[in-house]
Design an enzyme around this catalytic site. Structure first.
Site: not given
Length: 214
Positions: A42, A79, A108, A189, A192
Site C-alpha cells: 500500500s 496488502g 505485511n 487516519d 498513510h
C-alpha cells in the site's frame, strides 16, 4: 515513537484490507524504451490518494522529464506480502521485461509475525528472478515497531541488508525515513502518508534509484 505507532496501524490495515489490483496495465512502450517495475504494497500503491499523487507516479513523472527512454510500471498491491510478490514476479517480468526492478515488500510479513527466514526466502526468490532476467534490483527496506521485540525487529531489518549484500543489489534501508517522526506527514487516519509527503518519499527513493538508470 510516532512512526512506530503509525506503522503498526498502517500494517494492520494493510493486512486485513482486501488486496487492490496492481496498477500495471499500461500501453505498450515504444521500441527501445526501458522499464522500471515497482513491486510493493500500500505504501507504493498510493493508498488513500489518487494514483498520480503517489511516490511511484511522481517518480515516473521525474523519469519522463529527466531520463528519456525510460518508463515506470507500478505493480504494487495494497496488502501484499513477500509470498504474494514471489508468486507474481515471474509473470510481471515476462509481461514488462524491466531493466530495473524495485522490490518494496515485507511490511505485511512483519505484522503477521511470519518467520524471518520465510520472508527472506521470498525476497530472495524475487531478487534471483529479477537478476536472472538481466534486471538490476533496488531493494527497499522497512522497519518494525519496537513492540515486536528487539530480536525480531533487528532480524527483520537485517533481512534487507543481508540480501542486498549477498546479491549485490542497490539498497534503500527504510522507505519512510524522511517522514518517520512527522505526524503531519500522515493522512487523517494516522496511517498513510499525505500527498505532500509522497514528494519526500520520491526524493528519498530517487537517491538509490537514479544511479540504476544511468
Amino acid at each position: 515513537m510516532q512512526w512506530a505507532m503509525g506503522l503498526a496501524l498502517l500494517l494492520l490495515v494493510a493486512l486485513f484490507a482486501r488486496p487492490a489490483a496492481a496498477q500495471s496495465a499500461q500501453a505498450a512502450p515504444a521500441k527501445g524504451t526501458r522499464t522500471v517495475l515497482v513491486m510493493g504494497d500500500s505504501l507504493s500503491a498510493a493508498y488513500g490518494l489518487a494514483p498520480s499523487q503517489g511516490w511511484v507516479s511522481l517518480t515516473a513523472d521525474r523519469i519522463g522529464k529527466t531520463k528519456p527512454g525510460w518508463r515506470v510500471v507500478n505493480a504494487s498491491i495494497s496488502g501484499e506480502t513477500t509470498a504474494g510478490g514471489a508468486a507474481r514476479i515471474a509473470a510481471e517480468l515476462q509481461r514488462h521485461k524491466p531493466a530495473v526492478v524495485v522490490i518494496a515488500l515485507g511490511a505485511n510479513d512483519g505484522l503477521r509475525g511470519l518467520p524471518l527466514a520465510q520472508t527472506r526466502v521470498n525476497l530472495e526468490k524475487m531478487i534471483k528472478a529479477a537478476q536472472a532476467s538481466k534486471a538490476k534490483v533496488l531493494l527497499v527496506g522497512m522497519r518494525m515497531p519496537p513492540n515486536y521485540g528487539p530480536d525480531y525487529t533487528r532480524g527483520f531489518e537485517q533481512n534487507f541488508s543481508v540480501l542486498s549484500k549477498q546479491y549485490r543489489t542497490a539498497l534503500l534501508p527504510f522507505l519512510l525515513q524522511p517522514i518517520a517522526l512527522d505526524r503531519n506527514a500522515y493522512q487523517a487516519d494516522n496511517l498513510h502518508p499525505v500527498a505532500s509527503a509522497q514528494l519526500k518519499l520520491r526524493d528519498h527513493v530517487w537517491t538509490a534509484l537514479e544511479p540504476l538508470l544511468r
